[in-house]
Design a protein around this motif. Structure first.
Motif: not given
Ligand SMILES: Nc1ncnc2c1ncn2[C@@H]1O[C@H](COP(=O)(O)OP(=O)(O)OP(=O)(O)O)[C@@H](O)[C@H]1O
Ligand SMILES: [Mg+2]
Lengths: 490, 247
Positions: B1-4, B8-9, B28-29, B193-195
């Motif tokens: 499952m790699t849904k963005p 960041i652009d 970040i997915n 999802t964690m940063i």
């Protein structure tokens, strides 16, 4: 008679004329001042009722009424014009401004038409010319014959009065003590800070008659007829009103009515002084407390709302609003409350007929708003930015963050400072008395003049002020403690 | 499952002349756990705070769940921010509210949850972080570890799609670090999802899908924990790691 605040008043008038509102002072080709009064059906008189027997207040069946020689004269003039008389009380210093700004149609307040005053207002002919006397302690009465017996002795005069000028010229070897009120001068006399008080005869008589420790001697001053005696003041150019007043004055003189007015005034004074205990005057003080609290309470509410608004404007991103808030706050904090009170009453009064009480409340509230704004700003700035960031990151809007997170915490930090502001408002609201708001200070002066007692009303008022401020600080302290308690560790 | 989830652009952030973020482009997915490491002043906090626009980027775009959020109005941003939970080094609990009130505030104010709903949810979250007995306590009476766990619960109460952690354990006494990391670990396991900006290398090893090494405003090197910790390619990554591990 007094020039104490003249500097401020002059500044105010200069400002007004600078702004282009001076039209009211200009002589008009055809004067319609009398017609205007007749159209209104009311003749508004300004006076400072702290000068018996000319004008003073009596407790008439629980109601304050202004009475005295000048009031009787005013009634006669109104009657001759066929209109009703309305009396507006204000500080003596404010009377001429009241005339110039149209707050009153005429001023009768035992006013001598000096050259200085003639420059700004017009006067009727003299309605009375009194002898000048000197009040002394009865025990010393034998020591003094006339003004020349006071060489090297200190004498008391009312600041800025005709008597002060007379004494300066004709008693040049007697040092002067100048005070604003005769009641205070009498206190000075009794404590031998001065040995005599120069006063005009009817005034001197009232004090001597009501105080067995005082005596009166004839000053034997040389009097210049052009700078002596009392006249009625009118706005410049109100020639028809002056003419009408002169007609009434002639009649009063011809019929010898002044003597009769004087006797009536003396009678009124005796009803006033049959019981001079402070308890007897509780209604005066109670009314004063009521007004003092009313001004304070409304000003606190408006001040807090306005202060919050100003603080948010000052902290906000909008440059224009920020500049406006800064300008307002700095200007208000940089000028005395007294001149702000006068500006609202007389300055804005040109456009709007604001009653004195409302003017007092507006001025005190506008003033308080500036101070509260700075307190609130410091409170908001004292909250760590992390609090705002946490709230915003949770999705709270800027407004919600302010309301739910920053403000409640800021309020707790600034509570003591805010409390001090409220307490000082109780005291500072007393400034409103100069435009005739019947607050505690005003009533204190009324009771002083009514009872011929200087110290007791002061003590009563002092105790009342203390009870009010101390009580309020206790109540505020209670809430402060409760807020702290909430967060105490469990 | 790699849904963005976050794209960041060419993100640039300057404070005056100081370029703090220098042209970052990353994706970040959904479900990713990314640990960001790097020396002090490298721009890690600024990077995190740019993602939920607490800092406004100087240029570049950030797409969240497919929409560019850099041009949104403050009102629209508020709605985005509720989906991005944030946990701070200094906890930033509201000291004038109880633990329960801290957690209930945003759901009730922002999502218009009823008091009953918000309370039930808050108690469940407190249980999840092991603090159900502290509901009525004020922050001042809690330890640092407890406060940070409440702060995590508070962020979770908005049911965010991503959680941003800025050095969540560096203000804690060593004996309390574990309890907070445990909560974060459980959260990662649940698929959040964690940063995470942290210097807890053990945590990074165990939990992170990717480790980003940030230096002078750019992501200088990234890879799996093994790649970064065992075989760093960049000289500056090696330098940094040797300094951190020497401590
Ligand atoms: N609001 C600000 N205004 C001006 N400069 C800032 C601001 N916030 C951060 N900076 C600058 O940006 C640079 C990066 O800061 P940042 O806090 O993002 O670094 P960091 O990697 O999080 O460091 P640390 O490990 O110390 O937390 C620093 O030079 C800092 O001085
Ligand atoms: Mg940082």
């Amino acid at each position: 008679m007094k020039k104490k605040w003249m500097r401020w008043l002059t500044a105010l008038l200069v400002l007004l004329s600078f702004l282009g509102f001076s039209g009211i002072n200009h002589v008009q080709a055809a004067d319609d001042s009398l017609q205007k009064v007749k159209d209104k059906g009311v003749l508004v008189m300004g006076t400072s009722p702290d000068y018996p027997p000319y004008e003073f207040l009596v407790n008439d069946g629980g109601k304050n009424t202004t009475v005295g020689i000048d009031i009787s004269i005013a009634k006669q003039i109104a009657k001759d014009m066929g209109v009703k008389l309305q009396i507006k009380s204000m500080d003596f210093d404010s009377l001429l401004v009241g005339l110039q700004t149209g707050k009153v149609d005429m001023v009768i307040s035992a006013m001598t038409p000096t050259r200085e005053r003639k420059q700004s207002v017009d006067f009727s002919e003299l309605y009375y010319t009194a002898e000048q006397s000197i009040i002394v302690n009865k025990a010393d009465a034998k020591l003094y014959k006339d003004k020349d017996s006071f060489v090297g002795k200190k004498i008391g005069v009312q600041t800025g009065s005709l008597q002060a000028d007379l004494a300066k010229e004709q008693m040049s070897s007697s040092p002067q003590l100048g005070l604003a009120k005769y009641t205070d001068l009498v206190l000075a006399l009794k404590s031998h800070k001065v040995e005599g008080i120069v006063a005009e005869e009817p005034v001197a008589l009232t004090y001597v008659q009501h105080d067995p420790d005082l005596a009166l001697i004839n000053g034997k001053f040389t009097l210049d007829p052009s700078e002596n005696g009392q006249a009625i003041g009118f706005a410049k150019g109100a020639t028809t009103l002056v003419a009408a007043a002169n007609k009434s004055i002639d009649k009063i003189k011809k019929q010898g009515l002044i003597k009769q007015y004087m006797t009536e005034a003396a009678d009124k004074m005796t009803t006033n002084t049959t019981d001079t205990s402070m308890i007897h005057y509780w209604k005066y003080f109670a009314k004063g407390i009521g007004y003092t609290l009313l001004i304070t309470a409304i000003s606190v509410v408006i001040g807090v709302i306005l202060g919050t608004l100003l603080a948010l404007m000052r902290l906000g991103k909008n440059k224009l609003l920020h500049a406006l808030a800064v300008a307002y706050i700095e200007f208000v904090r940089g000028t005395p409350l007294m001149i702000q009170v006068m500006f609202v009453y007389f300055g804005l009064g040109i456009f709007l007929d604001i009653p004195a009480l409302l003017a007092g409340i507006i001025a005190v509230a506008l003033n308080s708003g500036a101070y509260v704004a700075e307190i609130i700003r410091s409170g908001i700035e004292s909250i760590p930015v992390g609090q705002t960031e946490a709230a915003r990151s949770l999705g709270l809007s800027q407004k919600q963050t302010m309301q739910s997170v920053v403000f409640p915490q800021a309020l707790k930090n600034i509570w003591p400072a805010l409390g001090n502001e409220f307490i000082s408002l109780i005291k500072e609201s007393s400034i409103a008395s100069i435009i005739g708001v019947t607050d505690l200070i005003y009533q204190l002066k009324v009771v002083q003049t009514a009872t011929y007692k200087g110290v007791q009303p002061i003590i009563v008022a002092m105790v009342i002020y203390f009870v009010l401020t101390f009580g309020l600080s206790k109540i505020l302290g209670y809430f402060e403690k409760r807020m702290k308690h909430d967060e105490a560790t469990h | 499952m790699t849904k963005p989830l976050i794209e960041i652009d060419h993100l640039v952030k300057k404070f005056g002349d100081n370029t703090v973020l220098n042209d970052i482009s990353e994706t970040i997915n959904q479900g990713d756990v990314i640990v960001v490491i790097g020396a002090s002043g490298g721009g890690k906090s600024t990077f995190l705070r740019s993602l939920n626009l607490l800092n406004k980027p100087t240029s570049g775009k950030i797409a969240f769940e497919g929409t560019d959020i850099t041009g949104l109005s403050e009102k629209e941003l508020d709605q985005v921010r509720e989906k991005m939970g944030m946990v701070f080094q200094q906890f930033n609990l509201f000291p004038n509210m109880t633990v329960l009130e801290n957690i209930k505030l945003a759901p009730m104010k922002v999502k218009n949850a009823t008091d009953a709903e918000a309370t039930a949810q808050a108690l469940a979250l407190l249980k999840q972080v092991g603090l159900e007995d502290k509901a009525e306590a004020y922050p001042a009476s809690l330890s640092g570890g407890q406060m940070q766990r409440v702060a995590i619960a508070r962020a979770l109460a908005m049911s965010p799609d991503v959680m941003l952690f800025d050095e969540p354990t560096s203000a804690l006494d060593p004996e309390m670090v574990g309890e907070v990391l445990k909560v974060m670990q459980d959260l990662a396991k649940s698929g959040m999802t964690m940063i995470v900006v942290t210097h807890e290398m053990g945590f990074a090893h165990e939990v992170a899908d990717q480790v980003w090494f940030m230096d002078q405003g750019v992501i200088a090197e990234k890879g799996t924990p093994e790649q970064i910790f065992s075989a760093p390619k960049e000289e500056r990554t090696k330098d940094f790691l040797s300094k951190v591990l020497a401590q």
